[in-house]
Design a protein around this motif. Sequence first.
Motif, PDB file in Angstrom:
ATOM      1  N   THR A 100       6.468 -16.505  53.919  1.00  0.00           N
ATOM      2  CA  THR A 100       8.040 -16.634  53.286  1.00  0.00           C
ATOM      3  C   THR A 100       7.426 -16.361  51.846  1.00  0.00           C
ATOM      4  O   THR A 100       8.338 -16.277  50.874  1.00  0.00           O
ATOM      5  N   GLY A 101       6.175 -16.564  51.491  1.00  0.00           N
ATOM      6  CA  GLY A 101       5.668 -16.043  50.078  1.00  0.00           C
ATOM      7  C   GLY A 101       4.259 -15.976  49.985  1.00  0.00           C
ATOM      8  O   GLY A 101       3.395 -16.330  50.994  1.00  0.00           O
ATOM      9  N   SER A 102       3.765 -15.371  49.019  1.00  0.00           N
ATOM     10  CA  SER A 102       2.371 -15.290  48.817  1.00  0.00           C
ATOM     11  C   SER A 102       2.045 -15.292  47.296  1.00  0.00           C
ATOM     12  O   SER A 102       2.760 -14.914  46.534  1.00  0.00           O
ATOM     13  N   LEU A 103       0.735 -15.665  47.098  1.00  0.00           N
ATOM     14  CA  LEU A 103       0.004 -15.527  45.751  1.00  0.00           C
ATOM     15  C   LEU A 103      -1.156 -15.155  45.933  1.00  0.00           C
ATOM     16  O   LEU A 103      -2.148 -15.475  46.440  1.00  0.00           O
ATOM     17  N   ASN A 104      -1.453 -13.933  45.014  1.00  0.00           N
ATOM     18  CA  ASN A 104      -2.653 -13.074  44.961  1.00  0.00           C
ATOM     19  C   ASN A 104      -3.462 -13.823  43.493  1.00  0.00           C
ATOM     20  O   ASN A 104      -3.184 -13.581  42.210  1.00  0.00           O
ATOM     21  N   LEU A 105      -4.341 -14.602  43.675  1.00  0.00           N
ATOM     22  CA  LEU A 105      -4.801 -15.347  42.694  1.00  0.00           C
ATOM     23  C   LEU A 105      -5.772 -14.172  42.006  1.00  0.00           C
ATOM     24  O   LEU A 105      -6.435 -13.330  42.484  1.00  0.00           O
ATOM     25  N   PRO A 106      -6.056 -14.525  40.490  1.00  0.00           N
ATOM     26  CA  PRO A 106      -7.085 -13.697  39.877  1.00  0.00           C
ATOM     27  C   PRO A 106      -8.585 -14.344  40.020  1.00  0.00           C
ATOM     28  O   PRO A 106      -8.329 -15.576  40.684  1.00  0.00           O
ATOM     29  N   SER A 107      -9.689 -13.882  39.888  1.00  0.00           N
ATOM     30  CA  SER A 107     -10.655 -14.586  39.836  1.00  0.00           C
ATOM     31  C   SER A 107     -10.946 -15.498  38.971  1.00  0.00           C
ATOM     32  O   SER A 107     -10.404 -15.569  37.723  1.00  0.00           O
ATOM     33  N   PRO A 108     -11.392 -16.808  39.308  1.00  0.00           N
ATOM     34  CA  PRO A 108     -11.513 -17.859  38.250  1.00  0.00           C
ATOM     35  C   PRO A 108     -12.221 -17.616  37.120  1.00  0.00           C
ATOM     36  O   PRO A 108     -13.212 -16.954  37.068  1.00  0.00           O
ATOM     37  N   SER A 109     -11.637 -17.789  36.013  1.00  0.00           N
ATOM     38  CA  SER A 109     -12.102 -17.589  34.541  1.00  0.00           C
ATOM     39  C   SER A 109     -11.486 -18.729  33.656  1.00  0.00           C
ATOM     40  O   SER A 109     -10.551 -19.271  33.812  1.00  0.00           O
ATOM     41  N   THR A 110     -12.358 -19.007  32.450  1.00  0.00           N
ATOM     42  CA  THR A 110     -11.833 -19.949  31.691  1.00  0.00           C
ATOM     43  C   THR A 110     -10.831 -19.400  30.723  1.00  0.00           C
ATOM     44  O   THR A 110     -10.132 -20.173  30.010  1.00  0.00           O
ATOM     45  N   SER A 111     -10.565 -18.207  30.781  1.00  0.00           N
ATOM     46  CA  SER A 111      -9.604 -17.402  29.866  1.00  0.00           C
ATOM     47  C   SER A 111      -8.332 -17.712  30.617  1.00  0.00           C
ATOM     48  O   SER A 111      -7.192 -17.450  29.928  1.00  0.00           O
ATOM     49  N   ILE A 112      -8.185 -18.285  31.990  1.00  0.00           N
ATOM     50  CA  ILE A 112      -6.906 -18.576  32.510  1.00  0.00           C
ATOM     51  C   ILE A 112      -6.794 -20.029  32.459  1.00  0.00           C
ATOM     52  O   ILE A 112      -7.605 -20.821  33.127  1.00  0.00           O
ATOM     53  N   ALA A 113      -5.660 -20.496  32.112  1.00  0.00           N
ATOM     54  CA  ALA A 113      -5.388 -21.938  32.003  1.00  0.00           C
ATOM     55  C   ALA A 113      -5.378 -22.515  33.521  1.00  0.00           C
ATOM     56  O   ALA A 113      -4.750 -21.955  34.191  1.00  0.00           O
ATOM     57  N   LEU A 114      -5.834 -23.669  33.695  1.00  0.00           N
ATOM     58  CA  LEU A 114      -5.480 -24.413  35.073  1.00  0.00           C
ATOM     59  C   LEU A 114      -3.997 -24.695  35.100  1.00  0.00           C
ATOM     60  O   LEU A 114      -3.570 -24.895  36.423  1.00  0.00           O
ATOM     61  N   ASN A 115      -3.463 -24.988  34.137  1.00  0.00           N
ATOM     62  CA  ASN A 115      -2.090 -25.286  34.264  1.00  0.00           C
ATOM     63  C   ASN A 115      -1.460 -24.105  34.791  1.00  0.00           C
ATOM     64  O   ASN A 115      -0.507 -24.276  35.574  1.00  0.00           O
ATOM     65  N   TRP A 116      -1.708 -22.756  34.615  1.00  0.00           N
ATOM     66  CA  TRP A 116      -1.108 -21.614  35.375  1.00  0.00           C
ATOM     67  C   TRP A 116      -1.298 -21.702  36.902  1.00  0.00           C
ATOM     68  O   TRP A 116      -0.602 -21.389  37.600  1.00  0.00           O
ATOM     69  N   LEU A 117      -2.715 -22.213  37.205  1.00  0.00           N
ATOM     70  CA  LEU A 117      -2.725 -22.207  38.414  1.00  0.00           C
ATOM     71  C   LEU A 117      -1.953 -23.178  39.358  1.00  0.00           C
ATOM     72  O   LEU A 117      -1.439 -22.879  40.257  1.00  0.00           O
ATOM     73  N   LEU A 118      -1.731 -24.535  38.690  1.00  0.00           N
ATOM     74  CA  LEU A 118      -0.989 -25.304  39.168  1.00  0.00           C
ATOM     75  C   LEU A 118       0.471 -24.837  39.329  1.00  0.00           C
ATOM     76  O   LEU A 118       1.217 -25.141  40.262  1.00  0.00           O
ATOM     77  N   THR A 119       1.109 -24.488  38.113  1.00  0.00           N
ATOM     78  CA  THR A 119       2.623 -23.878  38.391  1.00  0.00           C
ATOM     79  C   THR A 119       2.788 -23.020  39.201  1.00  0.00           C
ATOM     80  O   THR A 119       3.665 -22.827  39.997  1.00  0.00           O
ATOM     81  N   SER A 120       1.772 -21.757  39.513  1.00  0.00           N
ATOM     82  CA  SER A 120       1.874 -20.762  40.451  1.00  0.00           C
ATOM     83  C   SER A 120       1.701 -21.369  41.903  1.00  0.00           C
ATOM     84  O   SER A 120       2.593 -20.893  42.672  1.00  0.00           O
TER      85      SER A 120
END
Length: 588
Positions: A133-153
């Motif tokens: 019903t839905g999918s999320l293709n994450l980027p590789s973990p990096s400090t340049s991407i805020a964890l807040n983005w991970l949570l809202t995604s």
Amino acid sequence: MSQSQAALNRIWSEVLLEELTRFGVENICIAPGSRSTPLTLEADANSKLQIHTHFDERGLGFFALGLAKATNQPVAIVVTSGTAVANLLPAIAEANLTGEKLVVLTADRPIELVGCGANQAINQNGIYSSHVTGSLNLPSPSTSIALNWLLTSVDQLMHQQKAEQGPVHINCPFPEPLYGGDKAEHKDYLESLSSWEYSTAPYTQRVEPLFMSNMDTTEFSRHWQRKGSIVVGSVSLTEANKAKQLAQQLGWPIFCDPQSGASSAYKHYDLWLQNSEQKAKLSPCEVIVQFGSRIVSKRLNQWLVEQIAQRNAEYIFVDPQRDRNNQAHLPQRHIVSDIAPWIDGQLAALDEVAHEPSLWLDVQDSHRNQIFEAIEVFVRESANESGQQSDKQSGDDEPATELKVAHQMGRLPQLADVFIGNSLFVRLVDMVSSAEGYNIFSNRGASGIDGLIATSAGLTAGRQKPSITFIGDTSLLYDLNSLTLFSRRKMPSVIVVTNNDGGAIFDLLPVPSEQKSALYQMPHGFGFEYAAKQFNLAYERIQTMSQYHQRIEQHLEQGEGTLLIEIVTPPDQASEQVKKLSQLIHAL
């Protein structure tokens, strides 16, 4: 690359899994693998998660499907990269059709290692296509991407799953190193989530009005005095019993699929609908209300089409899933609603006006009762036909046959859940069983024969109740690895395999006779005694119905672990009996 990356992989996995628990994930199913190490170790560190393991990803997916059926909660799956990911597709396809909430976490190589000859790397992005019903293709973990983005995604995906039901996919590309690292070195990176860490709620929340129905009680009341019927598909026993209450108050006939665990005075409809006189008595039906989907009976589905398409009966379908369930593409009104509350609303309204049942179809029809008696006599007398020997004894001492086992489903101990596989046996249950009051489960979405043992094992683990699984021989061969999932369980369970040496269902289909055996039935000549021994299961080959009932009752009441019961029958016995029984009903 420094150990800092290993720590980041773990941090992202920790945050991801913690957020999933806040959406109701309590069970997580893990297959072995190196690339999935960050997820595996963080799952082990999260006290809110109960871990289940299996070495076979295909079986693991179906085990998770069974857990989701049992708990009605989302269940997470963790696998490594490569073909491990592809092996989950059959279970995901089934879950998508039946609405089980799987959360599939696939470890992956980082993008720079995909499509360049790197080991164990395939293109996993979108691999499940429309089956999720839905999918999320994450980027590789990096400090340049805020964890807040991970949570809202993650939240967006999980809110979507809650609204639409079915499986979702999160692809997690982890660069090396995968082991070691100290999460404390990223203390500043974690500070942005301090308030979330002390909370128990999802990072973002969504409030939606409860969409219970697009037909309120007042509108539906116009149907109360009409000649209507109720069809009950794959629903819970509680929902089936409420549907029976509604049918009784309205005075309408009700047809209960075996997956519902219920029966009615209109049982054996797959047989008596083949009788033209009986079928004609249903012609005046003006409205059909169906609860749940996946009707087993071919005859009932045909009657629905005739009644709606040819006689203009109104068709109302009540089910919480928004997906189309209308294989004949009939004019339909789909009420998107949880079934039990919707029926409760109708029952309350009927009580308020002291509605009198219409009783337009005779419950105790003498001709239909004659058909019922003919079925009983046929099943009793058929036990000694088609090559099985007996001393012409009657009752329980007659030889065990597939038809008789299906017919006597109602004698199983009610302390056990029942899982029915996809083979000839489920058709026999639909035709001749009148089991009442059982919690019955199945995989009737895609109706595949793969993963049935694994699904049943997941159900048993999730519900923590004794279980009885009915499966055909080809289906068991297909999922033999998954017997290991039962070997770990102390809860008393029984697996009944009806061994007719291949795909006997093809005897009922118009396949070419010259190729039927070699290319369709594919007889194998195997028994399952040593398979049971390999997986440390108790085993017994049953000859008579008395043995059958005695061993099941004894094991469920006094035993521990799993008993595999094998019933060997001639290949064409059950199919020939079905043909003769249909001819008999036609002629009455």
